[in-house]
Design a protein around this motif. Structure first.
Motif, PDB file in Angstrom:
ATOM      1  N   THR A   1      -4.221  -7.578   1.796  1.00 32.88           N
ATOM      2  CA  THR A   1      -4.366  -6.550   0.760  1.00 32.88           C
ATOM      3  C   THR A   1      -5.809  -6.074   0.666  1.00 32.88           C
ATOM      4  O   THR A   1      -6.082  -4.865   0.658  1.00 32.88           O
ATOM      5  CB  THR A   1      -3.917  -7.093  -0.605  1.00 32.88           C
TER       6      THR A   1
ATOM      7  N   PHE B   1       5.356 -11.943   5.545  1.00 35.61           N
ATOM      8  CA  PHE B   1       4.642 -11.484   4.358  1.00 35.61           C
ATOM      9  C   PHE B   1       3.312 -10.783   4.676  1.00 35.61           C
ATOM     10  O   PHE B   1       3.046  -9.699   4.142  1.00 35.61           O
ATOM     11  CB  PHE B   1       4.407 -12.651   3.401  1.00 35.61           C
TER      12      PHE B   1
ATOM     13  N   THR C   1       3.814  -7.416   6.655  1.00 35.26           N
ATOM     14  CA  THR C   1       4.473  -6.336   5.911  1.00 35.26           C
ATOM     15  C   THR C   1       3.700  -5.917   4.663  1.00 35.26           C
ATOM     16  O   THR C   1       4.147  -5.027   3.944  1.00 35.26           O
ATOM     17  CB  THR C   1       5.895  -6.769   5.490  1.00 35.26           C
ATOM     18  N   THR C   2       2.563  -6.547   4.406  1.00 32.57           N
ATOM     19  CA  THR C   2       1.803  -6.228   3.191  1.00 32.57           C
ATOM     20  C   THR C   2       1.460  -4.747   3.115  1.00 32.57           C
ATOM     21  O   THR C   2       1.697  -4.087   2.089  1.00 32.57           O
ATOM     22  CB  THR C   2       0.505  -7.058   3.142  1.00 32.57           C
TER      23      THR C   2
ATOM     24  N   TYR D   1       2.803  -2.264   4.718  1.00 32.08           N
ATOM     25  CA  TYR D   1       4.022  -1.447   4.637  1.00 32.08           C
ATOM     26  C   TYR D   1       4.581  -1.438   3.220  1.00 32.08           C
ATOM     27  O   TYR D   1       4.975  -0.384   2.701  1.00 32.08           O
ATOM     28  CB  TYR D   1       5.070  -1.981   5.620  1.00 32.08           C
ATOM     29  N   VAL D   2       4.620  -2.597   2.573  1.00 34.57           N
ATOM     30  CA  VAL D   2       5.114  -2.679   1.194  1.00 34.57           C
ATOM     31  C   VAL D   2       4.247  -1.826   0.264  1.00 34.57           C
ATOM     32  O   VAL D   2       4.746  -1.102  -0.603  1.00 34.57           O
ATOM     33  CB  VAL D   2       5.139  -4.143   0.710  1.00 34.57           C
TER      34      VAL D   2
ATOM     35  N   TRP E   1       4.961   1.827   0.941  1.00 32.23           N
ATOM     36  CA  TRP E   1       6.314   2.150   0.480  1.00 32.23           C
ATOM     37  C   TRP E   1       6.335   2.316  -1.038  1.00 32.23           C
ATOM     38  O   TRP E   1       6.956   3.259  -1.563  1.00 32.23           O
ATOM     39  CB  TRP E   1       7.284   1.047   0.905  1.00 32.23           C
ATOM     40  N   CYS E   2       5.667   1.407  -1.755  1.00 32.51           N
ATOM     41  CA  CYS E   2       5.597   1.524  -3.217  1.00 32.51           C
ATOM     42  C   CYS E   2       4.937   2.830  -3.624  1.00 32.51           C
ATOM     43  O   CYS E   2       5.378   3.497  -4.572  1.00 32.51           O
ATOM     44  CB  CYS E   2       4.826   0.340  -3.811  1.00 32.51           C
TER      45      CYS E   2
ATOM     46  N   TRP F   1       3.810  -1.397  -8.678  1.00 38.43           N
ATOM     47  CA  TRP F   1       4.672  -2.519  -8.309  1.00 38.43           C
ATOM     48  C   TRP F   1       3.987  -3.423  -7.294  1.00 38.43           C
ATOM     49  O   TRP F   1       4.201  -4.635  -7.293  1.00 38.43           O
ATOM     50  CB  TRP F   1       5.990  -2.016  -7.715  1.00 38.43           C
ATOM     51  N   PHE F   2       3.198  -2.839  -6.415  1.00 36.72           N
ATOM     52  CA  PHE F   2       2.571  -3.615  -5.346  1.00 36.72           C
ATOM     53  C   PHE F   2       1.644  -4.685  -5.913  1.00 36.72           C
ATOM     54  O   PHE F   2       1.605  -5.810  -5.408  1.00 36.72           O
ATOM     55  CB  PHE F   2       1.799  -2.697  -4.407  1.00 36.72           C
TER      56      PHE F   2
ATOM     57  N   TYR G   1       3.640  -7.557  -6.993  1.00 38.14           N
ATOM     58  CA  TYR G   1       4.161  -8.258  -5.817  1.00 38.14           C
ATOM     59  C   TYR G   1       3.102  -9.220  -5.257  1.00 38.14           C
ATOM     60  O   TYR G   1       3.392 -10.379  -4.957  1.00 38.14           O
ATOM     61  CB  TYR G   1       4.571  -7.236  -4.755  1.00 38.14           C
TER      62      TYR G   1
ATOM     63  N   CYS H   1       3.179 -13.420  -5.050  1.00 41.76           N
ATOM     64  CA  CYS H   1       2.952 -14.187  -3.823  1.00 41.76           C
ATOM     65  C   CYS H   1       1.859 -15.227  -4.030  1.00 41.76           C
ATOM     66  O   CYS H   1       1.961 -16.372  -3.554  1.00 41.76           O
ATOM     67  CB  CYS H   1       2.575 -13.252  -2.676  1.00 41.76           C
TER      68      CYS H   1
END
Length: 420
Positions: free
Chosen positions: A249, A373, A376-377, A379-380, A383-384, A392-393, A396, A400
């Motif tokens: 992140t 995890f 895909t960080t 990408y998530v 996507w959010c 939301w991210f 998330y 985690c």
């Protein structure tokens, strides 16, 4: 083994680790310039989403690499596995450097890109386990935390090197148009050439004494042998989950976040990211040395609590800043918290397994967790944002981190490496 031999082995392994991670992260650093080259044209977020998807796909091969090279490291030696790893990374970088564009060959372009990232993912999947094991086994017990910190120093310096090359191209050598047209290929060529040098360095490395003592007593059954160590495997997964999401992140995704969400120009975002990574790398040995004095658990608790409670307010505040200095301060704060995990996670995980299965025990569960995890960080996050719920991210990421905190709370006091 003399102190000089020990130091040469650690430095040789670290130099290779730096180049491997440079080859891996240069993709992310330059994605904002080449995303349009490999995919049909769309809006910036859609192109970055496609590039992030390929970045995530590369992670799916990391468990395979963790398995294959982990077994190789435990059977044939840490040096052999590390040499194989850098060879695959070199071939992947070279393939991306010469890959044709979507306009030239259509779908063949993203296909080659995916295959190259799969090869690099396989290589990096085995790199972490073999490097962490080699570093832990070559270090003296009283300074193991300090030397463990250098694993993330080299990892981050590899990423920083990619960003510094980008800065040099942005400010000195090329225009943004030239970088987007063909300049982005240069760092991949440099990575392939550097990997050849690393190949030679790793061939000169001295094998770990602990491995030599247990060479004839390796576990049988490959990955199935890990079933004898279920608590250790779950501990590696739980620790890695929050740590890898936080790391990706605030390092990999943050450059795009500063451009796509905060609104900084690309070159400013690169400067901020580079400065933060330099600070991050500099404090790793200090955190590691602290763990040699106070133990591993307090640092891991510092990370778990700080990341769980601090992520949402940090990212929320960061989204509204206008000053590069404010952005630097917030990201550096997050990375300071992350250092409670990154500086010592390698040695903590290595201490969970006996020598005869240590490389596989560290590499495989780590690679699986990072693939699911860490990979895909980005990408998530995108996507959010595309769904209109970017907040939301942050929640998330915080969730985690809470998993890692729970794992640390259940962690037993580890023994020093030395068992067989």
């Amino acid at each position: 083994m003399t102190a000089a031999q020990r130091l040469r082995g650690i430095l040789a392994g670290s130099a290779g680790n730096l180049l491997e991670y440079y080859d891996w992260y240069v993709y992310s650093s330059f994605a904002i310039y080449f995303a349009h080259v490999f995919f049909p044209h769309g809006n910036q977020t859609a192109e970055l989403l496609n590039a992030a998807a390929v970045f995530a796909v590369g992670f799916f091969m990391r468990p395979v690499g963790g398995w294959l090279l982990g077994v190789a490291a435990d059977k044939y030696g840490r040096r052999t596995a590390l040499t194989l790893s850098v060879t695959g990374m070199c071939l992947g970088s070279l393939a991306i450097a010469v890959c044709p564009t979507y306009e030239q060959v259509g779908l063949l372009a993203p296909t080659i890109l995916v295959l190259a990232r799969l090869a690099q993912g396989l290589s990096l999947g085995g790199e972490y386990g073999a490097s962490a094991t080699y570093l832990a086994e070559m270090s003296s017990p009283e300074h193991r935390g300090f030397w463990s910190g250098f694993l993330y120093v080299t990892l981050v310096m590899g990423q920083l090197l990619a960003l510094l090359i980008l800065l040099l191209m942005q400010y000195v050598l090329l225009t943004p148009q030239q970088i987007g047209a063909w300049g982005w290929r240069i760092p991949f060529f440099l990575g392939a050439l550097g990997a050849l040098l690393v190949f030679w360095l790793r061939r000169q490395m001295q094998e770990s004494e602990r491995f030599e003592k247990t060479r004839t007593r390796q576990e049988k059954g490959g990955v199935l042998a890990l079933l004898h160590y279920p608590r250790a495997v779950l501990t590696v997964c739980g620790m890695t989950l929050g740590g890898t999401v936080i790391f990706y992140t605030y390092t990999i995704y943050m450059q795009k976040y500063l451009v796509n969400t905060v609104g900084f120009p690309k070159d400013t975002a690169t400067l901020i990211s580079s400065a933060c990574l330099l600070f991050f790398a500099a404090i790793q040995p200090a955190f590691g040395a602290l763990s040699d004095r106070v133990g591993r658990r307090p640092l891991l608790l510092f990370f778990g609590i700080g990341a769980t409670l601090g992520t949402v307010p940090l990212l929320t505040t960061l989204s509204g800043v206008t000053s590069p200095w404010a952005a630097f301060a917030l990201i550096s704060t997050a990375l300071f918290i992350a250092s409670g995990y990154t500086s010592i996670n390698a040695v903590v995980k290595a201490e969970l397994f006996p020598t005869r299965i240590r490389a596989l025990g560290v590499a495989f569960p780590y690679a699986v967790t990072v693939s699911v995890f860490g990979g895909t960080t980005e990408y998530v996050a995108l996507w959010c944002r595309q769904m209109g719920h970017e907040s939301w991210f942050a929640w998330y990421v915080s969730a985690c981190a809470a998993v890692t905190l729970f794992t640390v709370l259940t962690l037993r006091k580890t023994d020093e490496i030395g068992g067989t």
